[in-house]
Scaffold this active site. Structure first.
Site, mmCIF file in Angstrom:
data_model
loop_
_atom_site.group_PDB
_atom_site.id
_atom_site.type_symbol
_atom_site.label_atom_id
_atom_site.label_comp_id
_atom_site.label_asym_id
_atom_site.label_seq_id
_atom_site.Cartn_x
_atom_site.Cartn_y
_atom_site.Cartn_z
ATOM 1 N NE ARG A 72 88.521 101.758 15.597
ATOM 2 C CZ ARG A 72 89.802 101.890 16.024
ATOM 3 N NH1 ARG A 72 91.084 102.940 15.752
ATOM 4 N NH2 ARG A 72 90.482 100.779 15.655
ATOM 5 C CG ASN B 11 93.085 100.898 7.885
ATOM 6 O OD1 ASN B 11 93.935 100.700 7.083
ATOM 7 N ND2 ASN B 11 93.623 100.914 9.019
ATOM 8 C CB CYS C 190 99.065 98.680 5.762
ATOM 9 S SG CYS C 190 98.493 97.779 7.627
ATOM 10 C CG HIS D 97 94.577 94.755 7.285
ATOM 11 N ND1 HIS D 97 93.674 96.440 8.060
ATOM 12 C CD2 HIS D 97 95.441 96.176 7.192
ATOM 13 C CE1 HIS D 97 94.595 96.873 8.657
ATOM 14 N NE2 HIS D 97 94.866 97.388 8.416
ATOM 15 C CE1 TYR E 177 93.593 95.119 11.346
ATOM 16 C CE2 TYR E 177 96.158 94.827 10.833
ATOM 17 C CZ TYR E 177 94.480 95.716 11.219
ATOM 18 O OH TYR E 177 94.361 96.770 11.596
#
Length: 447
Positions: free
Chosen positions: A96, A150, A172, A202, A256
């Site tokens: 990440r 995700n 989510c 998102h 988002y």
């Protein structure tokens, strides 16, 4: 006596797992879970054991009859499962960090589910999820796959298009977080709030917002223009919105949307955070280290409140509420990622969407939306196109398709920049992208 339910959680060593355990304890009167299998890989063994011990203490303290099993043998765990939940992170938080930092070097937002970061998380994740789907077909073909991993929308779409699994739901915490945010703004209990959602993961909008069945959308839109009252998340800076923009949009954006409507502002903030060692990955690495130290405490037998700082708030409510509603055929309304089946016009019939659904024993039934407002229709279609091409690249390992996917993403300014980012990120994540490098080796050998 009816058989208890077997739940399998892949990525069981996640710091989020106590949220899930709390949920199964809370709903145990309605949802007769008898076994929870927490599954991880060798690299996650230590965390799995720490989380597993905490889960057992939580269950013992609550006085519910649930057995917790820990294993690295995924196929053994999956056998005869009723529900399989996935919350895995291929490459862990180190991957990440690369997803966030490399794009920033090229003047592009670095984020784990949007833009280049989201693309590479999909590249690492989709092959693993498809392997899980194949194993489910073999040893638990009647189980539901509830995916939290995700990018949830792309993962759901990939399973729908590239496996025989049809019983999949992507989940989510953004929709439930938005409902809780409205409840806080209005000073009411969350149970009194309902938002009609439609869009993609998102990239979901609140079409209308209700308290006790009365629309309060105009009031909410007025409130969230103030950054102090913006409904946001731990991983996204609250920035507020221009009143005229929101009034004309006439929709409730999700947190988002900052990446798309405030690209320059978000990029500037991310660059500043990176300079200070405060990318979200770095923050989460510190939070996780502290959480796992807490989890080791033999006197701890509840989910610690510090977990909400991790960004996973309300996952237990969302996940276990969903499973409970399916098991009891509750027919309540929840927002999930599922197959479109014509609910939203302009999105392919067989594609995954995120929308409000009636939750039944046969799965989610999307509420018909029809045409989305023209102001957002194009952006949603563009993101769906990106998702479709990205999934093709993830499955085939084709370099040119990956370049196309990255170039058509609205957060990437050009094909030239896309190629620079693609090449650097492919090399950085090489260990987790065999589909790209095996194909390259084959091409090199043939040339």
């Amino acid at each position: 006596m009816s058989k208890g339910l077997k739940i399998v959680t892949i990525g069981g060593g996640s710091s989020y797992t106590p949220e899930l355990i709390e949920g199964f304890i809370k709903y145990h009167g309605e949802l007769p879970v008898s076994e929870i299998w927490l599954v991880d890989i060798e690299a996650g063994k230590e965390k799995l054991e720490i989380v597993g011990d905490l889960a057992r203490r939580m269950i013992e303290k609550a006085g519910v009859n649930i057995e917790v099993h820990l294993t690295l043998d995924r196929k053994k765990a999956l056998k005869n499962a009723d529900y399989v939940t996935t919350q895995l992170r291929v490459g862990q938080l180190a991957a990440r960090a690369l997803d966030e930092k490399i794009p920033l070097k090229h003047g592009v937002i670095g984020q784990e589910t949007n833009g280049p970061g989201g693309l590479f998380k999909a590249f690492r994740t989709i092959p693993v999820i498809l392997d899980i789907a194949r194993e489910m077909e073999e040893v638990c073909p009647d189980a539901w796959l509830i995916n939290f991993t995700n990018p949830a929308g792309m993962v759901t779409e990939a399973v729908l298009r590239h496996s025989n699994i049809t019983k999949i739901i992507g989940l989510c915490n953004v929709p439930i977080g938005m409902e809780r945010g409205v409840a806080d703004l209005m000073g009411v209990e969350p149970s009194r709030v309902r938002i009609d959602f439609a869009g993609l993961n998102h990239m979901v909008y609140g079409l209308d917002v209700f308290v006790d069945g009365e629309s309060v959308k105009d009031q909410i839109i007025n409130l969230i223009t103030d950054p102090a009252k913006a409904v946001t998340m731990k991983n996204i800076h609250a920035m507020g919105w221009e009143p005229g923009f929101l009034k004309a949009l006439n929709l409730f954006p999700c947190p988002y949307h900052n990446y798309y409507y405030k690209t320059g502002d978000v990029l500037a903030q991310e660059l500043k955070d990176a300079e200070n060692g405060e990318t979200r990955a770095e923050v989460v690495q510190r939070l996780e280290a502290g959480l796992f130290e807490l989890y080791k405490d033999k006197d701890l037998a509840i989910k610690p409140p510090q977990l909400e700082e991790r960004g996973g708030a309300y996952y237990s409510d969302a996940a276990v509420r969903l499973i409970c509603s399916m098991h009891t055929d509750k027919c309540d309304i929840q927002a999930v990622n599922t197959v479109n089946h014509g609910s939203i016009e302009g999105i392919p019939y067989e594609s995954a969407i995120e929308t409000s659904c009636v939750i039944t024993k046969d799965g989610p039934k999307p509420i018909n939306v029809g045409k989305l407002p023209v102001a957002v229709r194009g952006l949603i279609q563009q993101i769906k196109s990106f998702e479709r091409v990205a999934i093709e690249a993830a499955v085939t390992g084709d370099y040119d398709t990956a370049l196309l996917a990255l170039t058509i993403n609205p957060l990437v300014p050009s094909d030239r920049v896309a190629k620079l980012i693609l090449d650097e990120m492919l090399e950085a994540h090489k260990d987790y992208l065999p589909q790209f490098f095996k194909k390259k080796e084959l091409q090199d050998n043939l040339s």
